[in-house]
Design an enzyme around this catalytic site. Structure first.
Site, short mmCIF file in Angstrom:
data_model
loop_
_atom_site.label_atom_id
_atom_site.label_comp_id
_atom_site.label_asym_id
_atom_site.label_seq_id
_atom_site.Cartn_x
_atom_site.Cartn_y
_atom_site.Cartn_z
N ARG A 1 -47.46 -13.36 -22.46
CA ARG A 1 -47.40 -13.31 -20.99
C ARG A 1 -48.52 -12.44 -20.42
NH1 ARG A 1 -40.79 -13.23 -20.74
NH2 ARG A 1 -40.49 -15.46 -20.31
N PHE B 1 -33.98 -17.50 -7.01
CA PHE B 1 -35.16 -18.24 -7.49
C PHE B 1 -34.79 -19.51 -8.27
CE2 PHE B 1 -34.24 -14.87 -10.63
CZ PHE B 1 -34.08 -15.62 -11.78
N GLU C 1 -29.53 -23.64 -27.36
CA GLU C 1 -30.76 -24.18 -26.76
C GLU C 1 -31.44 -25.16 -27.71
OE1 GLU C 1 -32.94 -20.66 -25.62
OE2 GLU C 1 -31.50 -20.18 -24.03
N THR D 1 -40.84 -10.32 -18.78
CA THR D 1 -40.73 -11.49 -17.88
C THR D 1 -41.85 -11.48 -16.85
OG1 THR D 1 -38.33 -11.31 -18.14
CG2 THR D 1 -39.15 -12.73 -16.35
N TYR E 1 -31.01 -23.65 -17.52
CA TYR E 1 -31.04 -22.38 -16.80
C TYR E 1 -29.76 -22.16 -16.00
CZ TYR E 1 -35.90 -21.26 -17.97
OH TYR E 1 -37.06 -20.90 -18.63
N ARG F 1 -39.32 -12.43 -28.65
CA ARG F 1 -39.24 -11.72 -27.36
C ARG F 1 -40.37 -10.67 -27.27
NH1 ARG F 1 -35.96 -13.80 -23.41
NH2 ARG F 1 -35.83 -11.71 -22.52
N HIS G 1 -40.86 -19.48 -22.65
CA HIS G 1 -39.45 -19.08 -22.75
C HIS G 1 -39.14 -18.77 -24.21
CE1 HIS G 1 -35.05 -19.24 -22.62
NE2 HIS G 1 -35.17 -19.91 -23.75
N LYS H 1 -44.38 -23.43 -21.10
CA LYS H 1 -44.03 -23.91 -19.76
C LYS H 1 -45.19 -24.66 -19.09
CE LYS H 1 -40.59 -20.23 -19.01
NZ LYS H 1 -40.09 -19.20 -18.05
N ASN I 1 -44.58 -17.98 -16.01
CA ASN I 1 -44.87 -16.98 -17.04
C ASN I 1 -45.03 -17.57 -18.44
OD1 ASN I 1 -42.22 -17.53 -17.47
ND2 ASN I 1 -41.47 -15.44 -17.16
#
Ligand code: GDP
Length: 140
Positions: free
Chosen positions: A104, A59, A128, A93, A51, A87, A117, A11, A114
């Protein structure tokens, strides 16, 4: 166990701090293979589509603003149980809840900014991946 593919995004908070290589090192050390990767600027439309499941969340606007605020690196990762494995490697998160050694925990600034993704299911991974890569851009 099965070989899977998952979709990853490094990100804008991470690309801004020149952390692409550092994130990739954690991914590779975890046994995942980066089989496709490109640095892009996400459009608002792309971020809103990506998203879309969060459209009603408070948010959502902040998330779209953030994801379009700078370059991101979109990736396809391959490996044993890649969806769940990534993950685990990303961590929770909210970085305050992320386990030691996770991306993270190491790098994220906040629950919003964070750093990464990762897809939450094999089905979503396929959707995706198809949003950002054509078949001949993925080389396993
Ligand atoms: P993930 O699967 O761990 O990325 O988490 P979610 O699917 O629940 O949320 C998607 C993304 O929305 C997160 O990675 C964050 O970037 C963002 N997000 C989630 N919760 C919040 C929040 O409370 N505030 C803000 N600003 N962003 C959030």
């Amino acid at each position: 166990m099965s070989i899977q593919r998952t979709f990853s995004i490094i990100k804008p908070d991470a690309t801004e701090r020149n952390l692409t290589g550092a994130v990739n090192a954690v991914i590779e050390e975890a046994g995942l293979r980066i089989v496709a990767q490109k640095r892009i600027l996400m459009s608002r439309r792309e971020a809103e589509t990506f998203y879309g499941v969060h459209r009603e969340r408070p948010f959502f606007g902040e998330l779209v603003d953030f994801m379009t605020s700078g370059p991101v690196v979109v990736q396809v990762l391959e490996g044993e149980n890649a969806v769940l494995r990534y993950r685990e490697v990303m961590g929770a998160t909210n970085p305050a809840n992320a386990a030691d050694g996770t991306i993270r925990k190491k790098f994220a600034r906040s629950i919003g900014e964070n750093s990464v993704h990762g897809s939450d299911s094999v089905e979503n991974a396929a959707i995706e991946i198809a949003q950002f890569f054509s078949g001949n851009e993925i080389v396993g």
